[in-house]
Scaffold this motif. Structure first.
Motif, short mmCIF file in Angstrom:
data_model
loop_
_atom_site.label_atom_id
_atom_site.label_comp_id
_atom_site.label_asym_id
_atom_site.label_seq_id
_atom_site.Cartn_x
_atom_site.Cartn_y
_atom_site.Cartn_z
N GLY A 115 3.72 14.46 -1.94
CA GLY A 115 2.27 14.36 -1.97
C GLY A 115 1.72 14.33 -0.56
O GLY A 115 2.46 14.33 0.43
N MET A 118 -9.37 4.73 -10.03
CA MET A 118 -9.05 6.05 -9.55
C MET A 118 -10.14 7.01 -10.02
O MET A 118 -10.66 6.89 -11.11
CB MET A 118 -7.68 6.44 -10.11
CG MET A 118 -7.21 7.83 -9.82
SD MET A 118 -7.86 9.19 -10.81
CE MET A 118 -7.40 8.78 -12.45
N TYR A 125 -5.80 11.03 -1.75
CA TYR A 125 -4.70 11.99 -1.83
C TYR A 125 -5.27 13.38 -2.09
O TYR A 125 -6.32 13.52 -2.70
CB TYR A 125 -3.75 11.64 -2.98
CG TYR A 125 -3.09 10.30 -2.83
CD1 TYR A 125 -1.88 10.17 -2.15
CD2 TYR A 125 -3.68 9.16 -3.35
CE1 TYR A 125 -1.29 8.94 -1.99
CE2 TYR A 125 -3.09 7.91 -3.19
CZ TYR A 125 -1.88 7.82 -2.52
OH TYR A 125 -1.30 6.59 -2.35
N ARG A 154 -1.26 12.20 1.63
CA ARG A 154 -2.23 11.12 1.69
C ARG A 154 -3.08 11.30 2.95
O ARG A 154 -2.56 11.55 4.03
CB ARG A 154 -1.53 9.76 1.72
CG ARG A 154 -2.51 8.60 1.79
CD ARG A 154 -1.87 7.23 1.66
NE ARG A 154 -0.58 7.11 2.28
CZ ARG A 154 0.46 6.45 1.74
NH1 ARG A 154 0.33 5.85 0.58
NH2 ARG A 154 1.61 6.38 2.37
N THR A 195 -5.79 9.41 5.45
CA THR A 195 -6.26 8.09 5.85
C THR A 195 -7.30 8.25 6.94
O THR A 195 -7.51 9.36 7.46
CB THR A 195 -5.10 7.23 6.37
OG1 THR A 195 -4.67 7.74 7.64
CG2 THR A 195 -3.93 7.17 5.40
N THR A 223 -8.38 6.52 -4.74
CA THR A 223 -8.14 5.18 -5.28
C THR A 223 -8.86 4.17 -4.39
O THR A 223 -9.46 4.55 -3.37
CB THR A 223 -6.63 4.84 -5.30
OG1 THR A 223 -6.17 4.65 -3.96
CG2 THR A 223 -5.82 5.92 -5.98
N ALA A 238 -6.50 4.49 -1.14
CA ALA A 238 -6.07 5.73 -0.47
C ALA A 238 -6.79 6.94 -1.04
O ALA A 238 -7.38 6.90 -2.11
CB ALA A 238 -4.56 5.90 -0.65
N TRP A 281 -7.88 12.91 -5.06
CA TRP A 281 -7.58 11.78 -5.95
C TRP A 281 -7.90 10.55 -5.11
O TRP A 281 -7.24 10.29 -4.10
CB TRP A 281 -6.12 11.84 -6.32
CG TRP A 281 -5.56 10.73 -7.14
CD1 TRP A 281 -5.36 9.44 -6.75
CD2 TRP A 281 -5.07 10.81 -8.48
NE1 TRP A 281 -4.77 8.72 -7.75
CE2 TRP A 281 -4.58 9.54 -8.83
CE3 TRP A 281 -4.99 11.84 -9.41
CZ2 TRP A 281 -4.03 9.27 -10.08
CZ3 TRP A 281 -4.44 11.57 -10.65
CH2 TRP A 281 -3.97 10.30 -10.97
N ALA A 327 -4.53 17.32 -9.88
CA ALA A 327 -5.05 16.03 -10.35
C ALA A 327 -6.04 16.16 -11.51
O ALA A 327 -6.35 15.17 -12.15
CB ALA A 327 -5.72 15.29 -9.20
N GLU A 370 -1.89 11.41 -7.08
CA GLU A 370 -1.13 10.42 -6.33
C GLU A 370 0.34 10.56 -6.71
O GLU A 370 0.69 10.52 -7.89
CB GLU A 370 -1.62 9.02 -6.66
CG GLU A 370 -0.85 7.93 -5.95
CD GLU A 370 -1.35 6.53 -6.29
OE1 GLU A 370 -0.89 5.59 -5.63
OE2 GLU A 370 -2.20 6.38 -7.20
#
Length: 172
Positions: free
Chosen positions: A26, A1, A15, A28, A30, A10, A13, A8, A107, A19
């Protein structure tokens, strides 16, 4: 991460904010779109539906003020024994038909962002929403740096500038 600006990142993903864990809310991001997560959410929009992503109530302070805020927060925890979650802020996803607001946890350590990273993150969000940038750029960087954690401030700012296509590379 790794945390870069408001993101954030990872291996799996990207975010906005931290996360989410469990039933926490939250957002996300994509390759295909934006997803609002959490007990009161569960909405998904393709990038073609998203008109704008905005962030509200983000704690932003200069490096000096951020350090003082973090020190005072640590002192308060030491004296009272009461710890707090990082501050939350609001992510607003706007489409042609609707706007949804989702609360996300900050974060960054101490929960306070520095002005340059905040502004570059907002620029990147604008570019993601209008299709001039892709989440794939953030994901590819993370895959290439899987063993690394969060980079130092100068590198984070350079990454945000690169991802935002260098639009603010001469300012800040």
């Amino acid at each position: 991460m790794a945390v870069v600006g408001l993101f954030w990142i990872t291996e799996d993903a990207v975010y906005l904010g931290a996360e989410p864990v469990g039933t926490a809310s939250g957002v996300r991001l994509t390759e295909d779109g934006v997803e609002a997560l959490g007990i009161d959410h569960g909405t998904y929009w393709s990038w073609s539906e998203v008109r704008r992503i905005d962030v509200l109530d983000v704690p932003v302070r200069s490096a000096g003020r951020r350090l003082v805020s973090m020190a005072l927060g640590s002192l308060l925890v030491a004296v009272t024994g009461d710890g707090e979650f990082p501050p939350a802020y609001t992510v607003r996803v706007e489409t042609a038909e609707d706007a949804v607001e989702v609360s996300v946890m900050s974060a960054v350590v101490g929960g306070i962002y520095q002005p340059v990273e905040y502004e570059l993150s907002r620029t990147l969000l604008d570019r993601l929403a209008d299709g001039r940038a892709t989440v794939g750029d953030l994901s590819a960087w993370r895959r290439d740096h899987a063993a690394d954690g969060t980079p130092p401030r100068e590198e984070r700012e350079a990454l945000l500038r690169k991802w935002a296509d260098g639009w603010l590379s001469t300012s800040g």
